[in-house]
Design a protein around this motif. Structure first.
Motif, mmCIF file in Angstrom:
data_model
loop_
_atom_site.group_PDB
_atom_site.id
_atom_site.type_symbol
_atom_site.label_atom_id
_atom_site.label_comp_id
_atom_site.label_asym_id
_atom_site.label_seq_id
_atom_site.Cartn_x
_atom_site.Cartn_y
_atom_site.Cartn_z
ATOM 1 N N LEU A 277 0.829 -1.203 0.000
ATOM 2 C CA LEU A 277 0.000 0.000 0.000
ATOM 3 C C LEU A 277 0.868 1.260 0.000
ATOM 4 N N ALA A 278 1.992 1.198 0.722
ATOM 5 C CA ALA A 278 2.904 2.343 0.739
ATOM 6 C C ALA A 278 3.528 2.559 -0.634
ATOM 7 N N ASP A 279 3.937 1.465 -1.286
ATOM 8 C CA ASP A 279 4.546 1.568 -2.616
ATOM 9 C C ASP A 279 3.568 2.138 -3.639
ATOM 10 N N LYS A 280 2.305 1.765 -3.488
ATOM 11 C CA LYS A 280 1.276 2.267 -4.411
ATOM 12 C C LYS A 280 0.982 3.730 -4.151
ATOM 13 N N GLY A 281 1.269 4.195 -2.954
ATOM 14 C CA GLY A 281 0.996 5.585 -2.604
ATOM 15 C C GLY A 281 -0.470 5.876 -2.386
ATOM 16 N N ILE A 282 -1.202 4.891 -1.833
ATOM 17 C CA ILE A 282 -2.636 5.079 -1.577
ATOM 18 C C ILE A 282 -2.840 6.204 -0.571
ATOM 19 N N ASN A 283 -3.694 7.131 -0.917
ATOM 20 C CA ASN A 283 -3.880 8.344 -0.130
ATOM 21 C C ASN A 283 -5.042 8.181 0.840
ATOM 22 N N LEU A 284 -4.799 7.511 1.944
ATOM 23 C CA LEU A 284 -5.853 7.228 2.911
ATOM 24 C C LEU A 284 -6.157 8.452 3.778
ATOM 25 N N ARG A 285 -7.455 8.612 4.094
ATOM 26 C CA ARG A 285 -7.886 9.593 5.081
ATOM 27 C C ARG A 285 -8.142 8.922 6.423
ATOM 28 N N ARG A 286 -8.410 7.626 6.401
ATOM 29 C CA ARG A 286 -8.743 6.905 7.638
ATOM 30 C C ARG A 286 -8.118 5.512 7.576
ATOM 31 N N LEU A 287 -7.384 5.149 8.625
ATOM 32 C CA LEU A 287 -6.761 3.828 8.717
ATOM 33 C C LEU A 287 -6.997 3.272 10.112
#
Length: 570
Positions: A277-287
């Protein structure tokens, strides 16, 4: 001299004024009653602001008048009703309402007959909540699908028993609900790979899915379903011991370009998942990784260090976290609004300091079951101007080292604090008075703080609305201080306060003229004399609910005058 006509304002002008006033006040329900009793015109206007109604058994005799008065109701909550809900739904259906949200939770069954009649009369429903239902039948799902084609939100979470003796056509059901956006299937064991696949394929606008504890799902089944709905914004599920973080599942999560909320609570996750997920650069607002296992600090750091827009973070029970590690993480979380670090046993007041200092938009911190207060706050200083910080809510229950010194320190780093929960913190005593003096506290929970002492509260606390002192050793002297300082109090919890008497209670009820609810359960020294209570209730017309002390039998006819006054006894 000006005439009455010259001071007249049309209703649309008053409506704009009230909207502005209520928006600034925040709590609409608190200020509508006094506005409504000022004049018939104001009563008419404020009635139009009422959009939601929670119905209790005690409400039923007055329901027709309420439904006639509140013509703009869009949300109905029937979860507290213990009587015939079929008849109730039929009764409601006879009023020309534009209901959009209906809550039927916490009952043994879904009221099929009433719901069917409701669907024929009220066709505007977009949200149906049927959580914690004891017994769901297959026919209930068909009824919902056929009766409410405009549904955008459906909650069928936590059913206790499901009667599906044979296969049901999930494909047909999901095709009948094309506008579905949000679905909560938490704990539905009948949900399998096929169910979630058709849900994702057929519901074009689906954005939010919750499916914790759906034991018949597999990781490959979840992966194939996700690929059918790449516009998912929020996805909540847990990986059981039987499931693995397969490459297919990781790839499918990476494909969700619009994913902003990911909840994997109670899962066994892998570093590979976080790394991908970090490599993809997913821009999460909530984790949310609440009570998750098998992942490391290194990979969660890599993910969070690129999540510059993250607003909500839950790492409850992340045992590898230390004060130093949280300090390092917080430097990257500049957009953070709320964080949960409860049950992280290595964390102390230093973590709290780092979060408030480094996260300028932080509004809420949960650090229950930690070690706040263990090492003292002498070394914690900063040139930061905390006066502009947004910090408003602190949840610090069950912190055995939390003491008066640390409590007083809160006032310097959280000057805008409005909610404080320090329940079950045994070392708190007089320090809480300084918090009330310096902060604009609205909600304060001191339940099970045996040493708490409010005798020094000799100043006004105008903002305090909810105070919980249950399971404490307070006495009438404390109630006297409350009655003089907390005149805006709306709710007072005094359950199992064995040292208070009717004298102190009377002072609070008579002086706190906005008080709506008081809990006196198991307060064995409080008298139950009818004349005493009638006098108190009559002196406080706002009082609407009394949770009664022992030997108080509210069903007895002698209490009828009090009930007729509109006060609910339980």
């Amino acid at each position: 001299m000006a005439t009455i006509e010259e001071f007249y304002l049309p209703e649309d002008c008053w409506e704009c004024i009230f909207k502005r006033f209520l928006n600034e006040c925040g709590d609409h329900n608190c200020y509508l009653p006094p506005l409504s009793v000022f004049s018939k015109q104001f009563l008419s206007i404020t009635s139009r602001f009422q959009s939601s109604l929670t119905i209790f058994d005690q409400t039923l005799p007055f329901l027709p008048r309420l439904l006639q008065r509140f013509t703009n109701l869009t949300s109905l909550n029937l979860m507290h009703i213990t009587r015939d809900r079929d008849t109730l739904l039929i009764q409601i259906s006879n009023f020309p309402l534009q209901v959009k949200s209906l809550n039927l939770s916490n009952h043994h069954t879904i009221p099929a007959n009433g719901l069917r009649f409701f669907s024929q009369k009220i066709t505007t429903l977009t949200s149906l909540i049927c959580s914690n239902i004891g017994y769901i039948q297959k026919s209930d799902l068909y009824l919902i699908a056929e009766g409410f084609p405009l549904l955008e939100e459906l909650d069928l979470s936590l059913p206790k028993e499901i009667d599906f003796h044979d296969e049901f056509d999930i494909n047909a059901i999901t095709l009948a609900l094309p506008k579905l956006c949000k679905v909560n299937l938490y704990g539905n064991y009948y949900i399998n790979d096929s169910s979630i696949f058709y849900l994702c394929r057929n519901c074009e606008f689906l954005e939010e899915v919750v499916m914790f504890n759906c034991k018949n799902l597999t990781d490959n089944g979840i992966a194939s379903a996700i690929r059918e709905r790449p516009n998912l914004r929020s996805f909540s599920f847990n990986l059981s011991e039987e499931m693995s973080t397969s490459t297919e599942l990781i790839d499918s999560l990476r494909s969700l370009e619009r994913l902003s909320s990911l909840d994997l609570s109670f899962s066994r996750i892998s570093d590979q998942l976080l790394s991908s997920l970090a490599d993809k650069g997913i821009n999460l607002r909530r984790l949310v990784l609440r009570r998750c296992t098998r992942y490391s600090y290194t990979e969660i750091f890599n993910l969070l260090s690129i999540s510059c827009f993250l607003q909500h973070l839950d790492l409850q029970n992340a045992m590898f976290l230390s004060d130093y590690r949280v300090d390092e993480l917080s430097k990257y979380l500049l957009s953070l609004v709320s964080v949960n670090l409860s049950h992280c046993r290595k964390l102390t007041e230093s973590t709290l300091f780092s979060l408030v200092k480094n996260c300028p938009f932080l509004d809420e911190i949960r650090m229950e079951y930690t070690c706040i207060g263990k090492f003292g706050v002498e070394k914690l200083s900063s040139s930061t101007n905390f006066a502009q910080m947004e910090m408003k809510s602190l949840h610090l229950a069950y912190n055995p080292f939390l003491n008066d010194e640390t409590i007083k320190w809160f006032t310097s780093i959280c000057p805008n604090l409005e909610l404080l929960d320090v329940s079950n913190c045994s070392c708190i005593s007089e320090g809480i008075v300084e918090v009330l003096r310096s902060c604009k506290i609205i909600y304060l929970n001191l339940s099970s703080c045996p040493e708490v002492n409010l005798h020094g509260m000799n100043f006004e606390v105008p903002k305090l609305e909810v105070l919980n002192l249950s399971f404490t050793r307070i006495d009438d002297k404390t109630l006297d201080a409350i009655s003089k300082s907390c005149l805006g109090l709306l709710q007072l919890e005094l359950e199992r306060c064995y040292n208070i008497t009717e004298k102190g209670v009377k002072q609070v009820v008579e002086n706190c003229t906005r008080l709506k609810e008081i809990n006196l359960r198991h307060c064995c020294k409080v008298s139950v004399g009818v004349s005493l209570w009638m006098g108190m209730v009559l002196s406080s017309p706002s009082l609407r609910k009394i949770m009664t002390p022992p030997h108080f039998f509210p069903n007895h006819r002698k209490w009828k005058p009090l009930l007729n006054h509109g006060c609910f006894l339980c």
